[in-house]
Design a protein around this motif. Structure first.
Motif, PDB file in Angstrom:
ATOM      1  N   VAL A   1      97.352 -21.126  59.940  1.00 14.64           N
ATOM      2  CA  VAL A   1      98.804 -21.122  60.016  1.00 14.64           C
ATOM      3  C   VAL A   1      99.320 -19.765  59.554  1.00 14.64           C
ATOM      4  N   ASP A   2      98.883 -19.340  58.367  1.00 13.49           N
ATOM      5  CA  ASP A   2      99.145 -17.996  57.855  1.00 13.49           C
ATOM      6  C   ASP A   2      97.954 -17.597  56.992  1.00 13.49           C
ATOM      7  N   ASP A   3      98.083 -16.523  56.213  1.00 14.35           N
ATOM      8  CA  ASP A   3      96.937 -16.010  55.452  1.00 14.35           C
ATOM      9  C   ASP A   3      96.414 -16.996  54.414  1.00 14.35           C
ATOM     10  N   GLU A   4      97.274 -17.857  53.871  1.00 11.13           N
ATOM     11  CA  GLU A   4      96.861 -18.738  52.784  1.00 11.13           C
ATOM     12  C   GLU A   4      96.866 -20.220  53.141  1.00 11.13           C
ATOM     13  N   THR A   5      97.296 -20.578  54.345  1.00  6.41           N
ATOM     14  CA  THR A   5      97.420 -21.981  54.725  1.00  6.41           C
ATOM     15  C   THR A   5      96.669 -22.262  56.023  1.00  6.41           C
ATOM     16  N   MET A   6      95.991 -23.391  56.053  1.00  6.24           N
ATOM     17  CA  MET A   6      95.277 -23.845  57.242  1.00  6.24           C
ATOM     18  C   MET A   6      95.811 -25.218  57.613  1.00  6.24           C
ATOM     19  N   ILE A   7      95.692 -25.573  58.885  1.00  4.66           N
ATOM     20  CA  ILE A   7      96.025 -26.926  59.305  1.00  4.66           C
ATOM     21  C   ILE A   7      94.733 -27.598  59.732  1.00  4.66           C
ATOM     22  N   CYS A   8      94.408 -28.673  59.032  1.00  4.17           N
ATOM     23  CA  CYS A   8      93.152 -29.389  59.241  1.00  4.17           C
ATOM     24  C   CYS A   8      93.397 -30.597  60.142  1.00  4.17           C
ATOM     25  N   ARG A   9      92.466 -30.890  60.999  1.00 10.89           N
ATOM     26  CA  ARG A   9      92.566 -32.031  61.899  1.00 10.89           C
ATOM     27  C   ARG A   9      92.542 -33.346  61.118  1.00 10.89           C
ATOM     28  N   HIS A  10      91.892 -33.348  59.947  1.00 12.26           N
ATOM     29  CA  HIS A  10      91.744 -34.569  59.169  1.00 12.26           C
ATOM     30  C   HIS A  10      92.739 -34.679  58.015  1.00 12.26           C
ATOM     31  N   TYR A  11      93.120 -33.549  57.399  1.00 12.79           N
ATOM     32  CA  TYR A  11      93.935 -33.578  56.187  1.00 12.79           C
ATOM     33  C   TYR A  11      95.315 -32.953  56.341  1.00 12.79           C
TER      34      TYR A  11
ATOM     35  N   SER B   1      91.428 -22.235  50.817  1.00 10.36           N
ATOM     36  CA  SER B   1      90.252 -22.442  49.970  1.00 10.36           C
ATOM     37  C   SER B   1      89.921 -23.927  49.790  1.00 10.36           C
ATOM     38  N   HIS B   2      90.525 -24.789  50.569  1.00 14.77           N
ATOM     39  CA  HIS B   2      90.284 -26.235  50.480  1.00 14.77           C
ATOM     40  C   HIS B   2      88.862 -26.566  50.927  1.00 14.77           C
ATOM     41  N   ARG B   3      88.266 -27.559  50.271  1.00 13.18           N
ATOM     42  CA  ARG B   3      86.923 -28.020  50.630  1.00 13.18           C
ATOM     43  C   ARG B   3      86.958 -29.523  50.878  1.00 13.18           C
ATOM     44  N   CYS B   4      86.212 -29.982  51.876  1.00 14.39           N
ATOM     45  CA  CYS B   4      86.139 -31.421  52.115  1.00 14.39           C
ATOM     46  C   CYS B   4      84.755 -31.789  52.648  1.00 14.39           C
ATOM     47  N   ARG B   5      84.515 -33.072  52.783  1.00 16.26           N
ATOM     48  CA  ARG B   5      83.204 -33.566  53.223  1.00 16.26           C
ATOM     49  C   ARG B   5      83.024 -33.466  54.728  1.00 16.26           C
ATOM     50  N   LYS B   6      84.093 -33.311  55.476  1.00 16.34           N
ATOM     51  CA  LYS B   6      84.019 -33.258  56.932  1.00 16.34           C
ATOM     52  C   LYS B   6      83.819 -31.839  57.458  1.00 16.34           C
ATOM     53  N   PHE B   7      83.455 -30.927  56.597  1.00 11.65           N
ATOM     54  CA  PHE B   7      83.281 -29.520  56.960  1.00 11.65           C
ATOM     55  C   PHE B   7      82.205 -29.366  58.027  1.00 11.65           C
ATOM     56  N   ARG B   8      82.510 -28.585  59.050  1.00 14.34           N
ATOM     57  CA  ARG B   8      81.542 -28.212  60.070  1.00 14.34           C
ATOM     58  C   ARG B   8      81.731 -26.728  60.329  1.00 14.34           C
ATOM     59  N   TYR B   9      80.679 -25.955  60.128  1.00 19.33           N
ATOM     60  CA  TYR B   9      80.742 -24.495  60.203  1.00 19.33           C
ATOM     61  C   TYR B   9      80.970 -24.014  61.632  1.00 19.33           C
TER      62      TYR B   9
ATOM     63  N   THR C   1      88.576 -22.157  55.863  1.00 20.97           N
ATOM     64  CA  THR C   1      88.681 -20.921  56.620  1.00 20.97           C
ATOM     65  C   THR C   1      87.588 -20.826  57.681  1.00 20.97           C
ATOM     66  N   TYR C   2      86.407 -21.392  57.423  1.00 22.73           N
ATOM     67  CA  TYR C   2      85.270 -21.310  58.329  1.00 22.73           C
ATOM     68  C   TYR C   2      84.978 -22.619  59.059  1.00 22.73           C
ATOM     69  N   CYS C   3      85.853 -23.593  58.960  1.00 22.17           N
ATOM     70  CA  CYS C   3      85.611 -24.917  59.533  1.00 22.17           C
ATOM     71  C   CYS C   3      86.121 -25.002  60.968  1.00 22.17           C
ATOM     72  N   GLN C   4      85.415 -25.723  61.814  1.00 18.16           N
ATOM     73  CA  GLN C   4      85.832 -25.863  63.206  1.00 18.16           C
ATOM     74  C   GLN C   4      87.020 -26.809  63.348  1.00 18.16           C
ATOM     75  N   PHE C   5      87.302 -27.629  62.346  1.00 14.66           N
ATOM     76  CA  PHE C   5      88.415 -28.577  62.406  1.00 14.66           C
ATOM     77  C   PHE C   5      89.727 -27.978  61.895  1.00 14.66           C
ATOM     78  N   ALA C   6      89.718 -26.738  61.423  1.00 14.38           N
ATOM     79  CA  ALA C   6      90.909 -26.134  60.832  1.00 14.38           C
ATOM     80  C   ALA C   6      91.396 -24.966  61.682  1.00 14.38           C
ATOM     81  N   GLY C   7      92.696 -24.800  61.702  1.00 18.72           N
ATOM     82  CA  GLY C   7      93.322 -23.680  62.395  1.00 18.72           C
ATOM     83  C   GLY C   7      94.183 -22.908  61.418  1.00 18.72           C
TER      84      GLY C   7
END
Length: 69
Positions: free
Chosen positions: A20-30, A36-44, A12-18
């Motif tokens: 989609v709706d309240d519960e889903t994000m689209i990540c540039r990497h995944y 609520s997904h967490r990964c090692r490529k997180f950038r605030y 939710t707070y990552c610069q690589f994610a956008g």
């Protein structure tokens, strides 16, 4: 605080994610991930964080005598 050191590392707070709706994000990497997904490529990204609203002060316990001179 917006710029605190300990940040919840959610997509939710990552610069690589956008959003989609309240519960889903689209990540540039995944790809599609839950918010609520967490990964090692997180950038605030501080602009994605929505600060909480301040509670308004209640003036009910004051009387008219408190406001007079």
């Amino acid at each position: 605080m917006l710029f605190r050191k300990k940040i919840d590392r959610y997509c939710t707070y990552c610069q690589f994610a956008g959003k989609v709706d309240d519960e889903t994000m689209i990540c540039r990497h995944y790809g599609l991930v839950p918010a609520s997904h967490r990964c090692r490529k997180f950038r605030y990204d501080p602009l994605k964080r929505v600060p909480g609203r301040k509670t308004s002060q209640s003036f009910e316990h004051y009387d008219a005598k408190d406001y007079s001179l």
